[in-house]
Design a protein around this motif. Structure first.
Motif, PDB file in Angstrom:
ATOM      1  N   GLN A 208      51.241  46.563  37.894  1.00  0.00           N
ATOM      2  CA  GLN A 208      49.829  46.283  38.089  1.00  0.00           C
ATOM      3  C   GLN A 208      49.650  45.424  39.336  1.00  0.00           C
ATOM      4  O   GLN A 208      50.451  44.511  39.588  1.00  0.00           O
ATOM      5  CB  GLN A 208      49.256  45.501  36.889  1.00  0.00           C
ATOM      6  CG  GLN A 208      49.091  46.327  35.634  1.00  0.00           C
ATOM      7  CD  GLN A 208      47.760  47.056  35.612  1.00  0.00           C
ATOM      8  OE1 GLN A 208      47.128  47.272  36.636  1.00  0.00           O
ATOM      9  NE2 GLN A 208      47.332  47.442  34.435  1.00  0.00           N
ATOM     10  N   PRO A 209      48.620  45.695  40.138  1.00  0.00           N
ATOM     11  CA  PRO A 209      48.330  44.775  41.247  1.00  0.00           C
ATOM     12  C   PRO A 209      48.002  43.383  40.699  1.00  0.00           C
ATOM     13  O   PRO A 209      47.304  43.243  39.692  1.00  0.00           O
ATOM     14  CB  PRO A 209      47.100  45.401  41.914  1.00  0.00           C
ATOM     15  CG  PRO A 209      47.109  46.841  41.483  1.00  0.00           C
ATOM     16  CD  PRO A 209      47.684  46.833  40.111  1.00  0.00           C
ATOM     17  N   ARG A 210      48.506  42.367  41.350  1.00  0.00           N
ATOM     18  CA  ARG A 210      48.253  40.972  40.952  1.00  0.00           C
ATOM     19  C   ARG A 210      47.329  40.330  41.973  1.00  0.00           C
ATOM     20  O   ARG A 210      47.595  40.371  43.174  1.00  0.00           O
ATOM     21  CB  ARG A 210      49.558  40.188  40.876  1.00  0.00           C
ATOM     22  CG  ARG A 210      50.642  40.840  40.020  1.00  0.00           C
ATOM     23  CD  ARG A 210      50.297  40.893  38.571  1.00  0.00           C
ATOM     24  NE  ARG A 210      51.398  41.427  37.770  1.00  0.00           N
ATOM     25  CZ  ARG A 210      51.337  41.678  36.481  1.00  0.00           C
ATOM     26  NH1 ARG A 210      50.209  41.453  35.826  1.00  0.00           N
ATOM     27  NH2 ARG A 210      52.377  42.170  35.832  1.00  0.00           N
ATOM     28  N   ASP A 217      53.525  35.176  42.816  1.00  0.00           N
ATOM     29  CA  ASP A 217      54.764  34.422  43.041  1.00  0.00           C
ATOM     30  C   ASP A 217      55.718  34.566  41.863  1.00  0.00           C
ATOM     31  O   ASP A 217      56.934  34.734  42.045  1.00  0.00           O
ATOM     32  CB  ASP A 217      54.445  32.946  43.281  1.00  0.00           C
ATOM     33  CG  ASP A 217      53.691  32.706  44.583  1.00  0.00           C
ATOM     34  OD1 ASP A 217      53.706  33.611  45.455  1.00  0.00           O
ATOM     35  OD2 ASP A 217      53.081  31.628  44.728  1.00  0.00           O
ATOM     36  N   ASP A 218      55.178  34.512  40.640  1.00  0.00           N
ATOM     37  CA  ASP A 218      56.030  34.632  39.455  1.00  0.00           C
ATOM     38  C   ASP A 218      56.664  36.018  39.379  1.00  0.00           C
ATOM     39  O   ASP A 218      57.857  36.146  39.077  1.00  0.00           O
ATOM     40  CB  ASP A 218      55.206  34.383  38.184  1.00  0.00           C
ATOM     41  CG  ASP A 218      54.821  32.926  38.005  1.00  0.00           C
ATOM     42  OD1 ASP A 218      55.385  32.078  38.717  1.00  0.00           O
ATOM     43  OD2 ASP A 218      53.946  32.640  37.159  1.00  0.00           O
ATOM     44  N   GLU A 219      55.868  37.066  39.667  1.00  0.00           N
ATOM     45  CA  GLU A 219      56.423  38.415  39.583  1.00  0.00           C
ATOM     46  C   GLU A 219      57.485  38.640  40.656  1.00  0.00           C
ATOM     47  O   GLU A 219      58.516  39.273  40.392  1.00  0.00           O
ATOM     48  CB  GLU A 219      55.328  39.468  39.703  1.00  0.00           C
ATOM     49  CG  GLU A 219      55.889  40.871  39.672  1.00  0.00           C
ATOM     50  CD  GLU A 219      54.879  41.942  39.327  1.00  0.00           C
ATOM     51  OE1 GLU A 219      55.149  43.117  39.656  1.00  0.00           O
ATOM     52  OE2 GLU A 219      53.846  41.624  38.715  1.00  0.00           O
ATOM     53  N   ILE A 220      57.253  38.131  41.850  1.00  0.00           N
ATOM     54  CA  ILE A 220      58.249  38.291  42.912  1.00  0.00           C
ATOM     55  C   ILE A 220      59.544  37.579  42.533  1.00  0.00           C
ATOM     56  O   ILE A 220      60.649  38.100  42.753  1.00  0.00           O
ATOM     57  CB  ILE A 220      57.689  37.772  44.248  1.00  0.00           C
ATOM     58  CG1 ILE A 220      56.618  38.746  44.769  1.00  0.00           C
ATOM     59  CG2 ILE A 220      58.802  37.605  45.277  1.00  0.00           C
ATOM     60  CD1 ILE A 220      55.893  38.266  46.004  1.00  0.00           C
ATOM     61  N   ALA A 221      59.431  36.386  41.942  1.00  0.00           N
ATOM     62  CA  ALA A 221      60.628  35.655  41.516  1.00  0.00           C
ATOM     63  C   ALA A 221      61.380  36.409  40.423  1.00  0.00           C
ATOM     64  O   ALA A 221      62.615  36.415  40.385  1.00  0.00           O
ATOM     65  CB  ALA A 221      60.245  34.263  41.018  1.00  0.00           C
ATOM     66  N   GLU A 222      60.632  37.091  39.539  1.00  0.00           N
ATOM     67  CA  GLU A 222      61.259  37.796  38.427  1.00  0.00           C
ATOM     68  C   GLU A 222      61.774  39.172  38.820  1.00  0.00           C
ATOM     69  O   GLU A 222      62.836  39.597  38.369  1.00  0.00           O
ATOM     70  CB  GLU A 222      60.247  37.958  37.287  1.00  0.00           C
ATOM     71  CG  GLU A 222      59.844  36.636  36.640  1.00  0.00           C
ATOM     72  CD  GLU A 222      58.700  36.813  35.658  1.00  0.00           C
ATOM     73  OE1 GLU A 222      58.134  37.937  35.574  1.00  0.00           O
ATOM     74  OE2 GLU A 222      58.357  35.842  34.959  1.00  0.00           O
ATOM     75  N   ARG A 223      61.027  39.885  39.682  1.00  0.00           N
ATOM     76  CA  ARG A 223      61.329  41.286  39.942  1.00  0.00           C
ATOM     77  C   ARG A 223      61.745  41.577  41.375  1.00  0.00           C
ATOM     78  O   ARG A 223      62.232  42.674  41.659  1.00  0.00           O
ATOM     79  CB  ARG A 223      60.105  42.151  39.616  1.00  0.00           C
ATOM     80  CG  ARG A 223      59.615  42.049  38.185  1.00  0.00           C
ATOM     81  CD  ARG A 223      58.463  43.008  37.995  1.00  0.00           C
ATOM     82  NE  ARG A 223      57.866  42.956  36.681  1.00  0.00           N
ATOM     83  CZ  ARG A 223      56.865  43.736  36.280  1.00  0.00           C
ATOM     84  NH1 ARG A 223      56.350  44.618  37.117  1.00  0.00           N
ATOM     85  NH2 ARG A 223      56.372  43.634  35.076  1.00  0.00           N
ATOM     86  N   GLY A 224      61.501  40.646  42.304  1.00  0.00           N
ATOM     87  CA  GLY A 224      61.835  40.866  43.698  1.00  0.00           C
ATOM     88  C   GLY A 224      60.686  41.495  44.473  1.00  0.00           C
ATOM     89  O   GLY A 224      59.703  41.966  43.900  1.00  0.00           O
TER      90      GLY A 224
END
Length: 463
Positions: A208-210, A217-224
């Motif tokens: 989903q677009p954030r 930031d949280d999704e990038i840290a978790e998923r790259g």
């Protein structure tokens, strides 16, 4: 600084104007409400426009869940882990604006919105190939002025809320009807517990677009983010209300989509036989992800256990790994339109949508030891999405149904697409992108819907 300036980027909740923005817009747009059960109450107002406006500005507005209130409820839920609070949102169709006597100068201007889902705007080249309204479910064939969305983790409390609202609406409406949705779960046995799925059996809601900076930031840290950036500016979902400075809303698509699970599985099994692969691998090629959400494109997540989503299609331009007709590639081409249609990356990313759907219907065939066949009807998706302009949805749906997106002759979306003259799709085997021809399509039927607008909190209170 004008709040309008916030739309150019994602929302930093520490920004001094963030609170004012979140207080002014309805919830479920910035991020999903995440309730387990929903009821969509559809309303056709009667001739007493003043009474309807008084209800909207009074009882309805007092129940509305703003983005700020939703954020507060999320924090409270995380602290208490109880059943939280009901979620309420409200939308008007163009006919609803007209019926309520709202001035044209403050009525949203999108041509698809003003035309409505039952017709095509004059002169527009991009169209959705829906069945004619006479083939929709009876409730959707007539005029629909408004929709109230109610969400709750407590099904009994939801029933009470719906009963109260329908009784309040009785004196101001000609007709109301309710559609119910319930989150479906499945345990894939990989330690993640119950995971949300759709009726074809695949994990849902992964990409989903954030639009909130912290969520990005949280999704990038978790998923790259080496291959895919999940972030989006507020302008993806929000648009200024006409002649109301610093007040914002969002265009809403609602579609009731029936899913023929039996037909999908029959085609999946036939494709598996043609390719010499398992049924789950064949379904993964049709969707672009395995049932447990793992993409068919190579992708890993920095944090173990997080859903892999850091991929694009630049390394698979021949579609040797992920077919052009796969659902995830049709609906989120991740660079394909840049390569094949000469679009800019910015243009492609601006056509994403904010999906907020929920399944409907019972699945007794999924009960332990059940011998029942998968359903052919009675189950599906109450599809909803938000966007700042309806062309975002129209182009995505048009591409899913088309034989010629993103390349000529690739056929329709193998999961979602409807095309009575669908071109046989090409399917890969061992790196050969066109090893087999096989047509998969027409498993999803549009049963009815409408285009709406989610007005600002202050606009509704002013009626």
């Amino acid at each position: 600084m004008s709040l309008q300036d916030l739309l150019t980027s994602s929302l930093d909740t520490n920004h001094p104007d963030a609170l004012a923005f979140m207080q002014g817009v309805q919830g479920n747009i910035l991020k999903g409400h995440d309730r387990l059960h929903t009821a969509q109450i559809f309303v056709t107002f009667n001739a007493n426009a003043q009474a309807a406006r008084a209800w909207i500005s009074g009882d309805l507005s007092r129940r509305l869940t703003s983005a700020k209130k939703q954020d507060e409820q999320i924090k409270e839920y995380r602290a208490k882990r109880d059943k939280g609070h009901p979620f309420v949102a409200f939308f008007l169709s163009y006919q609803g604006y007209v019926r309520l006597g709202i001035a044209d100068s403050v009525t949203p201007a999108d041509v698809y919105f003003r035309s409505g889902m039952k017709s095509v705007p004059a002169g527009e080249q991009n169209v959705v190939a829906d069945p004619p309204p006479r083939r929709w479910e009876p409730n959707f064939r007539g005029r629909i002025d408004a929709m109230v969305l109610v969400g709750d983790d407590d099904r009994d409390r939801l029933d009470v809320t719906v009963d109260v609202l329908t009784k309040e609406l009785a004196s101001t409406s000609e007709h109301t009807f309710v559609e119910r949705g319930d989150v479906q779960h499945f345990d894939f046995g990989d330690g993640r517990g119950n995971i949300e799925i759709e009726h074809f059996g695949h994990q849902d809601g992964i990409s989903q677009p954030r639009m909130i900076k912290k969520d990005i930031d949280d999704e990038i840290a978790e998923r790259g983010s080496a291959n895919w950036n999940p972030g989006a500016p507020l302008s993806l979902g929000f648009v200024g209300e006409p002649n109301r400075p610093d007040e914002f809303g969002s265009y809403v698509v609602f579609r009731k989509l029936g899913q023929n699970v039996k037909a999908f599985r029959t085609a999946r099994d036939a494709l598996a036989g043609a390719l010499g692969v398992s049924a789950d691998d064949a379904a993964a090629l049709a969707v672009g992800r395995h049932r447990n959400g793992k993409p068919v494109m190579p992708a890993t997540a920095p944090q173990p256990g997080k859903d892999a989503n850091d991929f694009n299609f630049k390394s698979d331009l021949s579609a040797a790994l992920c077919p052009y007709q796969s659902h995830v590639r049709k609906t989120n081409p991740r660079g394909d339109t840049v390569v094949f249609l000469d679009q800019t990356e910015e243009s492609e990313r601006s056509l994403r949508i904010l999906r907020r759907g929920i399944p409907f219907g019972e699945r007794p065939d999924l009960a332990p030891d059940s011998m029942l066949p998968p359903p052919e009807s009675g189950v599906g998706l109450l599809f909803m999405c938000y966007q700042s302009k309806l062309i975002q949805f129209v182009i995505q749906q048009e591409g899913a149904d088309s034989n010629d997106f993103v390349k000529t002759g690739v056929g329709p979306d193998a999961t979602l697409g409807n095309n009575t003259a669908g071109a046989a799709q090409q399917w890969p085997i061992n790196g050969n992108p066109a090893a087999k021809s096989f047509l998969m399509s027409n498993f999803v039927t549009m049963l009815g819907g409408e285009y709406f607008f989610a007005p600002s909190v202050s606009f509704l209170a002013s009626l």
